[in-house]
Design an enzyme around this catalytic site. Structure first.
Site, mmCIF file in Angstrom:
data_model
loop_
_atom_site.group_PDB
_atom_site.id
_atom_site.type_symbol
_atom_site.label_atom_id
_atom_site.label_comp_id
_atom_site.label_asym_id
_atom_site.label_seq_id
_atom_site.Cartn_x
_atom_site.Cartn_y
_atom_site.Cartn_z
ATOM 1 N N ASN A 89 -15.258 -26.257 70.668
ATOM 2 C CA ASN A 89 -16.533 -26.938 70.492
ATOM 3 C C ASN A 89 -16.750 -28.106 71.448
ATOM 4 O O ASN A 89 -17.883 -28.434 71.775
ATOM 5 C CB ASN A 89 -16.610 -27.447 69.049
ATOM 6 C CG ASN A 89 -17.683 -28.481 68.844
ATOM 7 O OD1 ASN A 89 -18.875 -28.162 68.841
ATOM 8 N ND2 ASN A 89 -17.276 -29.732 68.672
ATOM 9 N N SER A 141 -25.097 -23.286 73.963
ATOM 10 C CA SER A 141 -26.333 -24.043 73.780
ATOM 11 C C SER A 141 -27.526 -23.126 74.020
ATOM 12 O O SER A 141 -27.396 -22.065 74.632
ATOM 13 C CB SER A 141 -26.369 -25.209 74.780
ATOM 14 O OG SER A 141 -27.626 -25.867 74.769
ATOM 15 N N TYR A 156 -24.930 -28.376 83.406
ATOM 16 C CA TYR A 156 -24.749 -28.128 81.970
ATOM 17 C C TYR A 156 -25.165 -26.708 81.606
ATOM 18 O O TYR A 156 -24.425 -25.972 80.938
ATOM 19 C CB TYR A 156 -25.574 -29.147 81.177
ATOM 20 C CG TYR A 156 -25.498 -28.964 79.686
ATOM 21 C CD1 TYR A 156 -24.390 -29.409 78.968
ATOM 22 C CD2 TYR A 156 -26.548 -28.366 78.981
ATOM 23 C CE1 TYR A 156 -24.330 -29.244 77.598
ATOM 24 C CE2 TYR A 156 -26.486 -28.212 77.609
ATOM 25 C CZ TYR A 156 -25.377 -28.648 76.921
ATOM 26 O OH TYR A 156 -25.324 -28.482 75.546
ATOM 27 N N LYS A 160 -23.073 -23.409 80.000
ATOM 28 C CA LYS A 160 -23.435 -22.799 78.724
ATOM 29 C C LYS A 160 -23.683 -21.293 78.874
ATOM 30 O O LYS A 160 -23.294 -20.496 78.018
ATOM 31 C CB LYS A 160 -24.665 -23.503 78.151
ATOM 32 C CG LYS A 160 -24.442 -24.975 77.832
ATOM 33 C CD LYS A 160 -23.481 -25.166 76.690
ATOM 34 C CE LYS A 160 -22.298 -26.003 77.000
ATOM 35 N NZ LYS A 160 -21.404 -26.237 75.832
ATOM 36 N N ILE A 189 -29.552 -30.963 68.015
ATOM 37 C CA ILE A 189 -28.802 -31.277 66.807
ATOM 38 C C ILE A 189 -28.510 -32.774 66.829
ATOM 39 O O ILE A 189 -28.167 -33.335 67.872
ATOM 40 C CB ILE A 189 -27.469 -30.493 66.737
ATOM 41 C CG1 ILE A 189 -27.722 -28.984 66.851
ATOM 42 C CG2 ILE A 189 -26.718 -30.822 65.438
ATOM 43 C CD1 ILE A 189 -28.472 -28.362 65.701
#
Length: 260
Positions: A89, A141, A156, A160, A189
């Site tokens: 995670n 993601s 990023y 992902k 989130i």
């Protein structure tokens, strides 16, 4: 207690989704090996698990460093004797910027943490999972998988997207060993991952976008919660999901269908 007697390794267990998931898995009977780079925050997670009557131990590792990950996994196995569940995670947002302002160092930091860190976590845990089977869940993601409007999040988003491909490859490879591999794709989130973010000149490269009035009503237009993600991880870790492998699951209240 769906996970009674199982040993679950959780990276990024010191906060956010990692902490909530570690606590939920422990509540459901798992013995948790909590990994984080921060000794203080991961010890807080262990203490919270113990206060709710669960069992957990901590191990310190920067997941971008393979020797640290290997050592942390070894410490968990030495003490808990097995691994049944891995929740890979931990990750960072990194630098979001125009491509000419992303330095090789910025790029490599994000790749090394998010993608390489996932590889190291799974690589060093797999020999123990193969002994009796188990479940691997990876945090990806919506970015890079269903949403591409976050201009500047190039490094990023690439990590992902790669995590989804990684999941599918190893799901097939490990199926004969009764190891299931799935990937979750959260949207917004409420966590502290923003503390790992840096943005430079995003407004200079964003394309104008116009979306329908209103927001996705599933969660009242608000970001999702870490405990909601934890429930998804519990499902994928448990025998209830015994025939699910190589699958990505988006958990974003359908927001990415609107703004992708």
């Amino acid at each position: 207690m769906q996970l009674l007697g199982k040993v679950a390794v959780v990276t990024g267990a010191g906060s956010g989704i990692g902490r909530e998931t570690a606590m939920l898995l422990a509540e459901q009977g798992a013995i948790v090996g909590a990994i984080d780079w921060s000794a203080q925050t991961v010890e807080e997670t262990v203490e919270k698990i113990q206060l709710q009557g669960g069992t957990a131990m901590s191990a310190i590792a920067d997941i971008s460093q393979p020797d640290q990950v290997e050592r942390a996994i070894g410490q968990i196995v030495d003490q808990l004797e097995r691994i049944d569940i891995v929740f890979a995670n931990a990750g960072i947002n990194g630098l979001w910027a125009p491509i000419e302002k992303i330095t090789p160092e910025d790029w490599n930091r994000t790749i090394n943490t998010n993608l390489n860190g996932t590889f190291y976590t799974v690589k060093y845990a797999v020999p123990y999972l193969k002994k009796q089977g188990g479940s691997i869940i990876i945090t990806s993601s919506v970015n890079g998988t269903r949403t591409f409007s976050n201009t500047g999040a190039t490094a990023y988003s690439c990590t992902k997207a790669a995590q989804v491909a990684f999941t599918k490859m190893i799901a097939l490879e490990l199926a004969k060993h009764k190891v299931r591999v799935n990937v979750i794709c959260p949207g917004a989130i409420g966590t502290n991952i923003q503390n790992t973010s840096k943005q430079i000149d995003i407004d200079q490269i964003q394309e104008p976008s116009y979306y329908p009035n209103g927001r996705v009503p599933l969660n009242g237009g608000l970001p999702g919660r870490s405990d909601q993600v934890a429930q998804l991880v519990l499902f994928l870790a448990s025998d209830v999901a015994s025939h699910i492998s190589g699958t990505e699951v988006w958990i974003d209240g359908a927001e990415s269908l609107l703004v992708g």
